[in-house]
Design a protein around this motif. Structure first.
Motif, PDB file in Angstrom:
ATOM      1  N   MET A   1     -73.326  54.914 -47.009  1.00 22.64           N
ATOM      2  CA  MET A   1     -72.294  55.588 -47.858  1.00 22.64           C
ATOM      3  C   MET A   1     -70.939  54.911 -47.530  1.00 22.64           C
ATOM      4  O   MET A   1     -70.731  54.651 -46.326  1.00 22.64           O
ATOM      5  CB  MET A   1     -72.308  57.006 -47.418  1.00 22.64           C
ATOM      6  N   GLU A   2     -70.154  54.799 -48.450  1.00 20.73           N
ATOM      7  CA  GLU A   2     -68.990  53.975 -48.335  1.00 20.73           C
ATOM      8  C   GLU A   2     -67.876  54.784 -48.618  1.00 20.73           C
ATOM      9  O   GLU A   2     -67.947  55.477 -49.710  1.00 20.73           O
ATOM     10  CB  GLU A   2     -68.992  52.653 -49.273  1.00 20.73           C
ATOM     11  N   HIS A   3     -66.789  54.961 -47.910  1.00 20.99           N
ATOM     12  CA  HIS A   3     -65.782  55.623 -48.164  1.00 20.99           C
ATOM     13  C   HIS A   3     -64.382  54.720 -48.436  1.00 20.99           C
ATOM     14  O   HIS A   3     -64.387  54.025 -47.759  1.00 20.99           O
ATOM     15  CB  HIS A   3     -65.341  56.658 -47.122  1.00 20.99           C
ATOM     16  N   GLY A   4     -63.590  54.983 -48.981  1.00 27.01           N
ATOM     17  CA  GLY A   4     -62.228  53.909 -49.327  1.00 27.01           C
ATOM     18  C   GLY A   4     -61.832  54.035 -50.492  1.00 27.01           C
ATOM     19  O   GLY A   4     -62.343  54.763 -51.629  1.00 27.01           O
ATOM     20  N   SER A   5     -60.766  53.543 -50.723  1.00 29.38           N
ATOM     21  CA  SER A   5     -59.741  53.445 -51.772  1.00 29.38           C
ATOM     22  C   SER A   5     -60.525  52.584 -52.757  1.00 29.38           C
ATOM     23  O   SER A   5     -60.980  51.293 -52.567  1.00 29.38           O
ATOM     24  CB  SER A   5     -58.427  53.210 -51.699  1.00 29.38           C
ATOM     25  N   TYR A   6     -60.484  52.709 -54.010  1.00 28.59           N
ATOM     26  CA  TYR A   6     -60.917  51.796 -54.991  1.00 28.59           C
ATOM     27  C   TYR A   6     -60.048  50.933 -55.511  1.00 28.59           C
ATOM     28  O   TYR A   6     -60.463  49.893 -55.837  1.00 28.59           O
ATOM     29  CB  TYR A   6     -61.334  52.699 -56.508  1.00 28.59           C
ATOM     30  N   ASP A   8     -57.813  49.311 -53.382  1.00 25.89           N
ATOM     31  CA  ASP A   8     -57.994  48.435 -52.081  1.00 25.89           C
ATOM     32  C   ASP A   8     -59.214  48.413 -51.377  1.00 25.89           C
ATOM     33  O   ASP A   8     -59.850  49.245 -50.771  1.00 25.89           O
ATOM     34  CB  ASP A   8     -57.033  48.948 -51.010  1.00 25.89           C
ATOM     35  N   GLN A   9     -59.982  47.382 -51.887  1.00 24.11           N
ATOM     36  CA  GLN A   9     -61.293  47.039 -51.353  1.00 24.11           C
ATOM     37  C   GLN A   9     -61.504  46.500 -50.105  1.00 24.11           C
ATOM     38  O   GLN A   9     -62.671  46.316 -49.613  1.00 24.11           O
ATOM     39  CB  GLN A   9     -62.089  46.646 -52.589  1.00 24.11           C
ATOM     40  N   SER A  10     -60.243  46.077 -49.463  1.00 31.21           N
ATOM     41  CA  SER A  10     -60.356  45.264 -48.371  1.00 31.21           C
ATOM     42  C   SER A  10     -60.564  46.021 -47.165  1.00 31.21           C
ATOM     43  O   SER A  10     -60.431  45.634 -45.942  1.00 31.21           O
ATOM     44  CB  SER A  10     -59.063  44.433 -48.094  1.00 31.21           C
ATOM     45  N   ALA A  11     -60.410  47.482 -47.306  1.00 31.46           N
ATOM     46  CA  ALA A  11     -60.541  48.430 -46.297  1.00 31.46           C
ATOM     47  C   ALA A  11     -61.538  49.618 -46.508  1.00 31.46           C
ATOM     48  O   ALA A  11     -61.173  50.419 -47.538  1.00 31.46           O
ATOM     49  CB  ALA A  11     -59.268  49.100 -45.689  1.00 31.46           C
ATOM     50  N   SER A  12     -62.412  49.698 -45.883  1.00 29.18           N
ATOM     51  CA  SER A  12     -63.618  50.534 -46.061  1.00 29.18           C
ATOM     52  C   SER A  12     -64.444  51.173 -44.652  1.00 29.18           C
ATOM     53  O   SER A  12     -64.400  50.359 -43.604  1.00 29.18           O
ATOM     54  CB  SER A  12     -64.792  50.154 -46.823  1.00 29.18           C
ATOM     55  N   THR A  13     -64.727  52.275 -44.534  1.00 26.10           N
ATOM     56  CA  THR A  13     -65.668  52.827 -43.681  1.00 26.10           C
ATOM     57  C   THR A  13     -67.074  52.975 -44.314  1.00 26.10           C
ATOM     58  O   THR A  13     -67.067  53.453 -45.380  1.00 26.10           O
ATOM     59  CB  THR A  13     -65.202  54.057 -43.153  1.00 26.10           C
ATOM     60  N   PHE A  14     -68.032  52.482 -43.560  1.00 27.24           N
ATOM     61  CA  PHE A  14     -69.366  52.430 -44.064  1.00 27.24           C
ATOM     62  C   PHE A  14     -70.075  53.522 -42.731  1.00 27.24           C
ATOM     63  O   PHE A  14     -69.847  53.280 -41.623  1.00 27.24           O
ATOM     64  CB  PHE A  14     -70.025  51.239 -43.903  1.00 27.24           C
ATOM     65  N   SER A  15     -71.035  54.390 -43.203  1.00 25.06           N
ATOM     66  CA  SER A  15     -71.856  55.310 -42.375  1.00 25.06           C
ATOM     67  C   SER A  15     -73.142  54.752 -42.599  1.00 25.06           C
ATOM     68  O   SER A  15     -73.576  54.762 -43.764  1.00 25.06           O
ATOM     69  CB  SER A  15     -71.715  56.665 -42.943  1.00 25.06           C
ATOM     70  N   LEU A  16     -73.643  54.457 -41.296  1.00 25.96           N
ATOM     71  CA  LEU A  16     -75.034  54.096 -41.257  1.00 25.96           C
ATOM     72  C   LEU A  16     -76.055  55.298 -40.725  1.00 25.96           C
ATOM     73  O   LEU A  16     -75.617  55.610 -39.399  1.00 25.96           O
ATOM     74  CB  LEU A  16     -75.125  52.634 -40.367  1.00 25.96           C
ATOM     75  N   THR A  59     -58.713  40.743 -44.645  1.00 25.18           N
ATOM     76  CA  THR A  59     -57.360  39.990 -44.836  1.00 25.18           C
ATOM     77  C   THR A  59     -57.176  39.842 -46.546  1.00 25.18           C
ATOM     78  O   THR A  59     -56.247  39.400 -47.161  1.00 25.18           O
ATOM     79  CB  THR A  59     -57.081  38.589 -44.351  1.00 25.18           C
ATOM     80  N   GLY A  60     -58.127  40.609 -47.198  1.00 29.82           N
ATOM     81  CA  GLY A  60     -57.996  40.509 -48.477  1.00 29.82           C
ATOM     82  C   GLY A  60     -59.291  40.715 -49.349  1.00 29.82           C
ATOM     83  O   GLY A  60     -59.484  41.292 -50.385  1.00 29.82           O
ATOM     84  N   ASP A  61     -60.291  40.076 -48.859  1.00 33.42           N
ATOM     85  CA  ASP A  61     -61.496  40.101 -49.213  1.00 33.42           C
ATOM     86  C   ASP A  61     -62.394  41.298 -49.452  1.00 33.42           C
ATOM     87  O   ASP A  61     -61.864  42.263 -48.538  1.00 33.42           O
ATOM     88  CB  ASP A  61     -62.662  38.945 -48.683  1.00 33.42           C
ATOM     89  N   PRO A  62     -63.165  41.887 -50.414  1.00 29.64           N
ATOM     90  CA  PRO A  62     -63.718  43.059 -50.326  1.00 29.64           C
ATOM     91  C   PRO A  62     -64.606  43.326 -48.904  1.00 29.64           C
ATOM     92  O   PRO A  62     -65.431  42.476 -48.512  1.00 29.64           O
ATOM     93  CB  PRO A  62     -64.656  42.907 -51.498  1.00 29.64           C
ATOM     94  N   ALA A  63     -64.155  44.611 -48.413  1.00 28.31           N
ATOM     95  CA  ALA A  63     -64.934  45.116 -47.232  1.00 28.31           C
ATOM     96  C   ALA A  63     -66.467  44.917 -47.360  1.00 28.31           C
ATOM     97  O   ALA A  63     -67.210  44.626 -46.083  1.00 28.31           O
ATOM     98  CB  ALA A  63     -64.340  46.165 -46.645  1.00 28.31           C
ATOM     99  N   LYS A  64     -66.940  45.258 -48.337  1.00 25.71           N
ATOM    100  CA  LYS A  64     -68.526  45.434 -48.968  1.00 25.71           C
ATOM    101  C   LYS A  64     -68.975  43.940 -48.369  1.00 25.71           C
ATOM    102  O   LYS A  64     -70.272  43.916 -48.123  1.00 25.71           O
ATOM    103  CB  LYS A  64     -68.751  46.108 -50.184  1.00 25.71           C
TER     104      LYS A  64
END
Length: 101
Positions: A1-6, A8-16, A59-64
């Protein structure tokens, strides 16, 4: 599951789910080796819950994508360790076998 702003995809929190420090710390290490990662870390919300939250800021790339690449890097590291270990065991058995003859 991924949480984050649509936006700004460069910052996300992933739940495992069903994971602990073993994978989380290894993945954090792999992520920190990537020059595209600005900050990353993980937390376990509660010790009795098998859940890990991994935060990735790039630094800019999608965190995913960066997380996916780090997972692949970690798999390659594990495969290398496994093959090196298997070769060392085989070498040991060969040396031991030749000594007993």
């Amino acid at each position: 599951m991924e949480h984050g702003s649509y936006q700004d995809q460069s910052a996300s929190t992933f739940s495992l789910a069903d994971e602990d420090h073993t994978l989380a710390n290894s993945l954090r290490f792999a992520l920190n080796q990537d020059p595209r990662v600005a900050v990353c870390g993980y937390s376990i919300p509660h010790p009795s819950e098998a859940l890990v939250n991994i935060r990735v800021q790039t630094t800019g790339d999608p965190a995913k994508e960066v997380l996916k690449d780090s997972c692949q890097d970690l798999m390659m590291i594990c495969q290398h360790v496994r093959s090196t270990f298997d070769q060392a065991v085989a070498d040991f058995k060969n040396i031991r076998g030749s000594e007993s003859q």
